[in-house]
Motif scaffolding. Structure first.
Motif, PDB file in Angstrom:
ATOM      1  N   TRP A 152     -58.052  -7.687 -19.185  1.00  0.00           N
ATOM      2  CA  TRP A 152     -59.489  -7.842 -19.321  1.00  0.00           C
ATOM      3  C   TRP A 152     -60.248  -7.273 -18.130  1.00  0.00           C
ATOM      4  CZ3 TRP A 152     -62.917 -10.375 -22.781  1.00  0.00           C
ATOM      5  CH2 TRP A 152     -62.312 -10.832 -23.956  1.00  0.00           C
ATOM      6  N   MET A 153     -59.550  -7.046 -17.035  1.00  0.00           N
ATOM      7  CA  MET A 153     -60.213  -6.720 -15.776  1.00  0.00           C
ATOM      8  C   MET A 153     -59.624  -5.447 -15.169  1.00  0.00           C
ATOM      9  SD  MET A 153     -60.010 -10.626 -14.400  1.00  0.00           S
ATOM     10  CE  MET A 153     -60.770 -10.255 -12.841  1.00  0.00           C
ATOM     11  N   ASP A 213     -60.900  -3.147 -13.534  1.00  0.00           N
ATOM     12  CA  ASP A 213     -61.459  -2.849 -12.211  1.00  0.00           C
ATOM     13  C   ASP A 213     -61.641  -4.107 -11.373  1.00  0.00           C
ATOM     14  OD1 ASP A 213     -61.792  -0.026 -12.777  1.00  0.00           O
ATOM     15  OD2 ASP A 213     -63.430  -0.641 -14.105  1.00  0.00           O
ATOM     16  N   SER A 249     -65.071  -7.224 -16.438  1.00  0.00           N
ATOM     17  CA  SER A 249     -64.071  -6.178 -16.211  1.00  0.00           C
ATOM     18  C   SER A 249     -63.885  -5.851 -14.738  1.00  0.00           C
ATOM     19  CB  SER A 249     -64.452  -4.915 -16.981  1.00  0.00           C
ATOM     20  OG  SER A 249     -65.687  -4.408 -16.519  1.00  0.00           O
ATOM     21  N   CYS A 250     -64.923  -6.050 -13.933  1.00  0.00           N
ATOM     22  CA  CYS A 250     -64.822  -5.742 -12.500  1.00  0.00           C
ATOM     23  C   CYS A 250     -64.891  -7.011 -11.652  1.00  0.00           C
ATOM     24  CB  CYS A 250     -65.915  -4.765 -12.083  1.00  0.00           C
ATOM     25  SG  CYS A 250     -67.577  -5.373 -12.386  1.00  0.00           S
TER      26      CYS A 250
END
Length: 238
Positions: A75-76, A78, A54-55
């Protein structure tokens, strides 16, 4: 115009860049029509198999107008999704698509990616490798820029195994798609090239072996669209 429009290997990169530059304005519309809208689900599945953190940072190769970037950004929340392509008009056509996303376009070549070693957590690519001049070299570049433990997920064309489905697939893409392009005012040569490029692309088992030889581990694939496409995955081990 000849019924066979595939360029010789030494002219392929130039041919592909010119072709996608011509069809950029209507590419998304024709792509949806050509795949009967199934491409959206295939992309979502491909990104789920890549499963970027996610980051983290994810790279989409041959990103075109950025459809994969939109999926990666989900999905990301951050992280950052980076799309690389060597056809500037395609990326320009997708600017509005990624305006609200944590995503950027970068000009570059799949065979010489403009990134340092181990820059990304995951890589996706969709319907791109049939347009490169050296598939193995492209997979080696992907391996180079992904971190150890990172993943690759590759969505590409395939041909159904069942004889009747295979025949129907051939008739649709080799005969009907170019005709549809003419009727809809799209570039008929481009939509003759695209099905023909699929015809000479390595079958899924052979593509999996190319990935292994390029350094990828745990390579596997699944067929989608009744065998009309395949999603290959791999992991970069130490």
């Amino acid at each position: 115009m000849s019924t066979d429009v595939l360029p010789p290997p030494d002219k392929k990169a130039e041919y592909v860049e010119r072709m996608f530059s011509r069809i950029a304005p209507g590419y998304d519309t024709m792509n949806g029509i050509m795949t009967l809208g199934l491409d959206r689900g295939w992309r979502a599945t491909t990104v789920a198999l890549a499963a970027p953190p996610s980051c983290g940072r994810a790279l989409d190769i041959g990103t075109g107008t950025g459809d994969f970037l939109v999926e990666l950004a989900k999905w990301m929340p951050d992280g950052l999704a980076v799309g690389v392509d060597f056809t500037l008009p395609m990326m320009r056509a997708g600017l509005s698509k990624i305006a609200e996303q944590r995503a950027v376009f970068v000009a570059g070549d799949a065979l010489a990616l403009p990134f340092a070693d181990e820059s990304f957590d995951a890589i996706t690519t969709g319907f791109t490798l049939r347009n490169v001049t050296d598939i193995a070299a492209a997979f080696r570049e992907m391996w180079r820029v992904v971190r150890i433990g990172g993943t690759v997920a590759c969505l590409e064309v395939a041909r159904p195994r069942q004889p009747l489905l295979r025949l129907g697939h051939w008739v649709y893409f080799q005969r009907i798609v170019p005709l549809m392009a003419r009727v809809l005012g799209a570039d008929p040569e481009a939509y003759t090239y695209l099905p023909q490029s699929a015809r000479v692309f390595p079958p899924p088992g052979e593509l999996a072996q190319i990935m292994r030889e390029a350094g990828w581990s745990d390579v596997t694939y699944r067929l989608v669209g009744l065998g009309a496409a395949a999603i290959h995955t791999g992991i970069k081990r130490g």
